[in-house]
Design a protein around this motif. Sequence first.
Motif, PDB file in Angstrom:
ATOM      1  N   GLY A 279       0.733  -1.247  -0.205  1.00  0.00           N
ATOM      2  CA  GLY A 279       0.054   0.069  -0.136  1.00  0.00           C
ATOM      3  C   GLY A 279       0.999   1.326   0.039  1.00  0.00           C
ATOM      4  N   VAL A 280       1.967   1.191   0.355  1.00  0.00           N
ATOM      5  CA  VAL A 280       2.992   2.362   0.107  1.00  0.00           C
ATOM      6  C   VAL A 280       2.911   2.882  -1.197  1.00  0.00           C
ATOM      7  CG1 VAL A 280       5.639   3.068   0.461  1.00  0.00           C
ATOM      8  CG2 VAL A 280       4.278   1.709   2.260  1.00  0.00           C
ATOM      9  N   GLY A 281       2.773   2.261  -2.132  1.00  0.00           N
ATOM     10  CA  GLY A 281       2.557   2.692  -3.578  1.00  0.00           C
ATOM     11  C   GLY A 281       1.424   3.499  -3.674  1.00  0.00           C
ATOM     12  N   ASN A 282       0.473   3.455  -2.889  1.00  0.00           N
ATOM     13  CA  ASN A 282      -0.575   4.477  -2.946  1.00  0.00           C
ATOM     14  C   ASN A 282      -0.563   6.031  -2.653  1.00  0.00           C
ATOM     15  OD1 ASN A 282      -2.266   2.026  -3.639  1.00  0.00           O
ATOM     16  ND2 ASN A 282      -2.800   1.865  -1.676  1.00  0.00           N
ATOM     17  N   LEU A 283       0.639   6.218  -1.984  1.00  0.00           N
ATOM     18  CA  LEU A 283       1.159   7.478  -1.456  1.00  0.00           C
ATOM     19  C   LEU A 283       1.549   8.252  -2.596  1.00  0.00           C
ATOM     20  CD1 LEU A 283       2.859   6.503   2.055  1.00  0.00           C
ATOM     21  CD2 LEU A 283       0.438   6.763   1.640  1.00  0.00           C
ATOM     22  N   SER A 284       0.555   8.802  -3.180  1.00  0.00           N
ATOM     23  CA  SER A 284       0.925   9.398  -4.595  1.00  0.00           C
ATOM     24  C   SER A 284       1.754  10.814  -4.533  1.00  0.00           C
ATOM     25  CB  SER A 284      -0.323   9.520  -5.428  1.00  0.00           C
ATOM     26  OG  SER A 284      -1.077  10.107  -4.602  1.00  0.00           O
ATOM     27  N   LYS A 285       1.673  11.429  -3.214  1.00  0.00           N
ATOM     28  CA  LYS A 285       2.093  12.682  -3.089  1.00  0.00           C
ATOM     29  C   LYS A 285       3.700  12.488  -2.155  1.00  0.00           C
ATOM     30  CE  LYS A 285      -1.770  15.373  -3.144  1.00  0.00           C
ATOM     31  NZ  LYS A 285      -2.612  16.784  -2.439  1.00  0.00           N
ATOM     32  N   LEU A 286       3.893  11.375  -2.091  1.00  0.00           N
ATOM     33  CA  LEU A 286       5.104  11.204  -1.309  1.00  0.00           C
ATOM     34  C   LEU A 286       6.331  11.399  -1.911  1.00  0.00           C
ATOM     35  CD1 LEU A 286       5.717   9.678   1.617  1.00  0.00           C
ATOM     36  CD2 LEU A 286       6.314   7.580   0.303  1.00  0.00           C
ATOM     37  N   GLU A 287       7.327  12.374  -1.134  1.00  0.00           N
ATOM     38  CA  GLU A 287       8.636  12.755  -1.716  1.00  0.00           C
ATOM     39  C   GLU A 287       9.578  12.304  -0.971  1.00  0.00           C
ATOM     40  OE1 GLU A 287       8.415  16.993  -1.750  1.00  0.00           O
ATOM     41  OE2 GLU A 287       6.655  17.248  -2.511  1.00  0.00           O
ATOM     42  N   PHE A 288       9.643  12.026   0.075  1.00  0.00           N
ATOM     43  CA  PHE A 288      10.628  11.452   1.040  1.00  0.00           C
ATOM     44  C   PHE A 288      10.376  10.046   1.709  1.00  0.00           C
ATOM     45  CE2 PHE A 288      11.574  15.905   0.287  1.00  0.00           C
ATOM     46  CZ  PHE A 288      13.104  15.879  -0.013  1.00  0.00           C
ATOM     47  N   LEU A 289      11.064   8.934   1.335  1.00  0.00           N
ATOM     48  CA  LEU A 289      10.605   7.839   2.117  1.00  0.00           C
ATOM     49  C   LEU A 289      12.028   7.177   2.906  1.00  0.00           C
ATOM     50  CD1 LEU A 289       8.979   5.420   3.225  1.00  0.00           C
ATOM     51  CD2 LEU A 289       9.229   4.528   0.747  1.00  0.00           C
ATOM     52  N   ASP A 290      12.094   7.022   4.050  1.00  0.00           N
ATOM     53  CA  ASP A 290      13.397   6.717   4.799  1.00  0.00           C
ATOM     54  C   ASP A 290      12.979   5.463   5.871  1.00  0.00           C
ATOM     55  OD1 ASP A 290      15.841   6.144   5.820  1.00  0.00           O
ATOM     56  OD2 ASP A 290      16.154   8.461   6.235  1.00  0.00           O
ATOM     57  N   LEU A 291      13.415   4.345   5.360  1.00  0.00           N
ATOM     58  CA  LEU A 291      13.142   3.129   6.116  1.00  0.00           C
ATOM     59  C   LEU A 291      14.477   2.476   6.594  1.00  0.00           C
ATOM     60  CD1 LEU A 291      10.084   1.504   4.223  1.00  0.00           C
ATOM     61  CD2 LEU A 291      10.055   3.175   6.076  1.00  0.00           C
ATOM     62  N   SER A 292      15.516   3.229   6.562  1.00  0.00           N
ATOM     63  CA  SER A 292      16.851   2.564   6.829  1.00  0.00           C
ATOM     64  C   SER A 292      17.140   2.414   8.259  1.00  0.00           C
ATOM     65  CB  SER A 292      17.683   3.703   6.280  1.00  0.00           C
ATOM     66  OG  SER A 292      17.731   5.063   7.009  1.00  0.00           O
ATOM     67  N   ASP A 293      18.176   1.452   8.421  1.00  0.00           N
ATOM     68  CA  ASP A 293      18.369   0.963   9.848  1.00  0.00           C
ATOM     69  C   ASP A 293      17.473   0.449  10.652  1.00  0.00           C
ATOM     70  OD1 ASP A 293      21.363   1.873  10.232  1.00  0.00           O
ATOM     71  OD2 ASP A 293      20.560   3.756   9.283  1.00  0.00           O
ATOM     72  N   ASN A 294      16.610  -0.660   9.906  1.00  0.00           N
ATOM     73  CA  ASN A 294      15.553  -1.584  10.593  1.00  0.00           C
ATOM     74  C   ASN A 294      15.952  -2.948  10.331  1.00  0.00           C
ATOM     75  OD1 ASN A 294      13.277   0.223  11.821  1.00  0.00           O
ATOM     76  ND2 ASN A 294      13.662   1.442  10.150  1.00  0.00           N
ATOM     77  N   LYS A 295      15.042  -3.720  10.354  1.00  0.00           N
ATOM     78  CA  LYS A 295      14.916  -5.067  10.242  1.00  0.00           C
ATOM     79  C   LYS A 295      14.094  -5.716   9.098  1.00  0.00           C
ATOM     80  CE  LYS A 295      16.413  -5.991  15.042  1.00  0.00           C
ATOM     81  NZ  LYS A 295      16.064  -6.865  16.205  1.00  0.00           N
ATOM     82  N   ILE A 296      13.921  -4.918   8.073  1.00  0.00           N
ATOM     83  CA  ILE A 296      12.633  -5.153   7.128  1.00  0.00           C
ATOM     84  C   ILE A 296      13.392  -6.223   6.187  1.00  0.00           C
ATOM     85  CG2 ILE A 296      11.610  -4.048   5.193  1.00  0.00           C
ATOM     86  CD1 ILE A 296      11.552  -1.420   6.673  1.00  0.00           C
ATOM     87  N   GLU A 297      12.386  -7.036   5.838  1.00  0.00           N
ATOM     88  CA  GLU A 297      12.801  -8.100   5.146  1.00  0.00           C
ATOM     89  C   GLU A 297      12.042  -8.200   3.901  1.00  0.00           C
ATOM     90  OE1 GLU A 297      13.853 -11.368   8.492  1.00  0.00           O
ATOM     91  OE2 GLU A 297      11.982 -11.464   7.677  1.00  0.00           O
ATOM     92  N   GLY A 298      12.358  -9.178   3.073  1.00  0.00           N
ATOM     93  CA  GLY A 298      11.619  -9.493   1.666  1.00  0.00           C
ATOM     94  C   GLY A 298      11.818  -8.459   0.638  1.00  0.00           C
ATOM     95  N   GLN A 299      11.123  -8.463  -0.417  1.00  0.00           N
ATOM     96  CA  GLN A 299      11.678  -7.751  -1.497  1.00  0.00           C
ATOM     97  C   GLN A 299      11.118  -6.183  -1.472  1.00  0.00           C
ATOM     98  OE1 GLN A 299      10.391 -10.006  -5.163  1.00  0.00           O
ATOM     99  NE2 GLN A 299      12.167 -11.207  -5.020  1.00  0.00           N
ATOM    100  N   ILE A 300      11.621  -5.434  -2.224  1.00  0.00           N
ATOM    101  CA  ILE A 300      11.110  -4.120  -2.490  1.00  0.00           C
ATOM    102  C   ILE A 300       9.733  -4.367  -3.338  1.00  0.00           C
ATOM    103  CG2 ILE A 300      11.511  -1.815  -3.368  1.00  0.00           C
ATOM    104  CD1 ILE A 300      14.623  -2.578  -3.378  1.00  0.00           C
ATOM    105  N   PRO A 301       8.587  -3.706  -2.515  1.00  0.00           N
ATOM    106  CA  PRO A 301       7.226  -3.536  -3.421  1.00  0.00           C
ATOM    107  C   PRO A 301       7.511  -2.814  -4.849  1.00  0.00           C
ATOM    108  CG  PRO A 301       6.889  -2.906  -1.292  1.00  0.00           C
ATOM    109  CD  PRO A 301       8.726  -3.042  -1.396  1.00  0.00           C
ATOM    110  N   SER A 302       6.934  -3.600  -5.778  1.00  0.00           N
ATOM    111  CA  SER A 302       7.138  -2.963  -7.209  1.00  0.00           C
ATOM    112  C   SER A 302       6.310  -1.745  -7.240  1.00  0.00           C
ATOM    113  CB  SER A 302       6.448  -4.059  -8.133  1.00  0.00           C
ATOM    114  OG  SER A 302       5.145  -4.219  -7.902  1.00  0.00           O
ATOM    115  N   SER A 303       5.480  -1.636  -6.366  1.00  0.00           N
ATOM    116  CA  SER A 303       4.676  -0.262  -6.501  1.00  0.00           C
ATOM    117  C   SER A 303       5.301   1.006  -5.971  1.00  0.00           C
ATOM    118  CB  SER A 303       3.419  -0.542  -5.623  1.00  0.00           C
ATOM    119  OG  SER A 303       3.573  -0.578  -4.096  1.00  0.00           O
ATOM    120  N   ILE A 304       6.498   0.698  -5.274  1.00  0.00           N
ATOM    121  CA  ILE A 304       7.362   1.963  -5.021  1.00  0.00           C
ATOM    122  C   ILE A 304       7.672   2.711  -6.027  1.00  0.00           C
ATOM    123  CG2 ILE A 304       9.483   2.483  -4.013  1.00  0.00           C
ATOM    124  CD1 ILE A 304       9.034   0.893  -1.745  1.00  0.00           C
ATOM    125  N   TRP A 305       7.951   1.884  -7.271  1.00  0.00           N
ATOM    126  CA  TRP A 305       8.756   2.395  -8.631  1.00  0.00           C
ATOM    127  C   TRP A 305       7.553   3.356  -9.243  1.00  0.00           C
ATOM    128  CZ3 TRP A 305      13.310   2.396  -7.323  1.00  0.00           C
ATOM    129  CH2 TRP A 305      13.979   1.339  -6.886  1.00  0.00           C
TER     130      TRP A 305
END
Length: 968
Positions: free
Chosen positions: A388-414
């Motif tokens: 659902g992050v891909g629904n944030l159509s106005k998003l300009e800055f996304l910083d999720l660094s330094d965590n324990k996030i797994e899996g693949q990058i959602p294709s919707s981000i692009w």
Amino acid sequence: MARTSILKFWLLILLLCMGAGGVKFCMCNNTIELAEGRRCIETERRALLDIGADICNPDIDWLSSSWRNEGSDCCSWRGIGCDNLTGHVTSLDLRSSNDVYESRCASKLSPSLFDLTHLKHLDLSLNDFSGAPIPELIGSLVNLEYLNLSNAHFGGKVTHQLGNLSNLHSLDLSGSDYYYPMNLYAVELQWLSQTTSLSYLDLSYVNLSGAVDWIHDIKMLPSLSVLKLFDCGLSKVPNAAFANGDNFTSLTVHDLSYNTFSSPLPSWLFNISSLVHLDLSVCGLYGEIPEMIGAMRNLEYLYLAYNHINGSLPIALCNLSSLKLFYLASNKIEGQIPEGVGNLSKLEYFDLSENKIEGQIPEGVGNLSKLEYLFLSDNKIEGRIPEGVGNLSKLEFLDLSDNKIEGQIPSSIWRLCNLGMLDLSSNRISGEVLGIMEGSSICKKNMHFGTGAGLEYLDLGSNNLSGEFPKQLGQLSSLRSLFLSSNSFGGVLRETYFANLTRLEFLNLSHNHFHGTIPNINFSVLQALDLSGNSFFGPLTLPLSSIVGGVLKYLILSQNQLNGSMPMSLCNFTSLRILNLSNNKLTGRIPPCLNMSNQIKVLDLSNNSLTGWIPASIGSLTILQSLHLRNNDLLGRIPKSMKHCNQLVTLDLAENKLSGPIPAWIGKSLLSLRILSLRENQFYGAIPWQLAHLASLQVLDLSHNNLSGTISVPFGNFINMTIVQVNPGSLLTTIDRTSFYYEENLRLSKDGQYIPYTSVLKAVTAIDISSNSLSGEFPRELTRLSGLVILNMSNNHFTGHIPENIGGMGQLESLDLSMNNLSGKIPSSMSNLNFLSHLNLSYNKLSGRIPSGNQLQTLPANSYNGNEGLCGRPLQQCPDDQQRDPRTIGQGKETHDDRSEEIWIYAFSALGFVVGFWASFGTIMMKQSVRRACFYFVDELYDRVYVVLAVNFGRLKTMMAQKSNGRS
């Protein structure tokens, strides 16, 4: 008749006052001109000229003389406003148009200001009144409605005469900590109670540390809407009873940030339902966010960052339907992000970075349709990034660094067309980015240059990504920074991958598995290139010849397999700050033209096969901070021109074939040196005493040379070695606040082997003068270096005794004095070296008993080899330790002390048994009630005695085993 005569008289006066240009009213000395010419009051015009003459601000080019040149109508002058009916000056705006402090000069406040008694608006901000106090006559301007003295460098106590300004709506006395911190101060604010019309009050940077009842005085202002108390030195938060939120019914903006409250979060502030803007950041506040926050339905901006707020995010937070900004970075928030966060439909800025957030990112985040900034870095977030992050159509800055996030990058981000910054670094993200991007529709703004906003910053470093270089990244034509370091990417880099990245400034592909030759990439604006830690091979000439010179600042190609000579094209890069080509297979000479790049701060060519002399042109690198030429085949002397490199912090020339005496100018010119390593060369002669001038020196390594003579260096002058390094960490050279930096590295001898130091180098202090031909007695001044961690003087010709006060070197971890001619006893104070983990005193002429206590008797016996006169643990017993008991003669190893200790153990064990036995048996012989109670007691006593006996016999068994080993 009389009335008619009077009327005629005034008509005559009127005709006399008429002129060709219109009608004039003659009013003594003050004249109002209603047609051409003057229409301002003459006394006020003269007052303005006096005021302008005393204001000195080059940024205001329309004062004083310029006013004189603009005619006599002062109401038409810039910065002046007049009443249309009376002609009185009602507005005076002398605010500098730009905040240019560097060009300001001192001003004075002319007394003529107070002749402008009809002023309603006065702005003197951004001038420099040189710390002069606010004049008390300011209280005479009773018509003032707006007063702005901000950043005007007024000083001293705030005058209580400001309380006379009962018509005041806006008062700004704020300052700036950057230029003039805490110039104004106030010990009380009672005068505020008279300014009942005040709706805007800014006292930021005014020192209110002595104003105990500040909240009591402020809450008397019924119309107050904006209150700013930024960095006022406040240290006490009023309690709820004293500062009831009901008193602030009109307050919409409240800024208490950057004070030092160090107290619980004031819950009463969350009762002020009218608040739109609340800033409590950097206040030392702790405790949990109260549930009552949910009632603040008007709140749009909430700043709570950089405090010690703990607990979890309250569910009531999700009721703030007007919230646009929530800034809670750098606290101690735990738990999960509530799923209801998706109800914050107006949220634009959401920052929870640097907390202890756990769990997954809730799916509800995808409902924040107006979100522009999302910062969740440096937490403990797990799981996958929701699609659902891909629904944030106005998003300009996304910083999720330094965590324990797994899996693949959602294709919707692009598909996020407004996304300008994406940072997913330092997680556990896996998969092949290439496959993800090929399966998605990349935003067209990112694909074509010049079509508007697009992704400019992308950091996927320090993850588990694999596969070949994601060639689809080459479609992101807006990219300025690309970081893919510390992953498992591999394959060959093709030039076509970068053909469209014409705006790229920073490229970091370090520590992957790329191989082949470095591609010939033509980056016209490239400032930084880091390809270190890969398997690139071949010469440097091909790629470097295509990069435009004069732009590149950071070139880091270390830890590859590059060969051939260093190309002369390197000299075209006149803006280089960092050049790191270490750990390759480069040959040939160092180009003498490197002095063309006179901006270099770091030059690392270590661990190659470079030959020839160190070029004298290096002396032209006058801002050089770090020079590493270790482990090459360089010969000759250190060029004298290098004395001009007086900003050097690290000079590492170890493991070469350099010769000659150690230059004395090192101690005279390179006064910033912290690391000096000349190990494994062919230097000869004495150690120059001038090195004692290097007060900042942290590491001195002169080992494995041909140095001789006695030591005349007053080592006690190495001030940095006399203190404990309490701030361990890397020695970093950071340039221009970018993510490109250089981490110092060094190899030091410790515990008998060479150890590379990087991340903890800042905490290491060392002197190594081993393997030379130095002579004379142990330099006693060395014992003053109480912060020294490593000392190696082995394999020399030192004589005399080890100083008794060596025990004062309390931080020593490694001490090697082996292979010398030291004699006498080992000082007893050496047993005070609690951190000592490596000691080598072997092959000297030491004698006597090895001191007991701490580590000295637990170190291996080979620490004392070759000293025939030494005895005691861990070596053989000393002669005076032999037992006189005939039964021990022939065994000859048990000391009197050991035997006495053994006898006492047996004695106490027997005594415990006797006492226990008679306590039990005697009780049984008594009456029944006592007998029954005593049986319970004896049962418990049995357990205790059993433990005591077990411990004592265990000790005895250990002692016997040690003696048995000693005999063998």
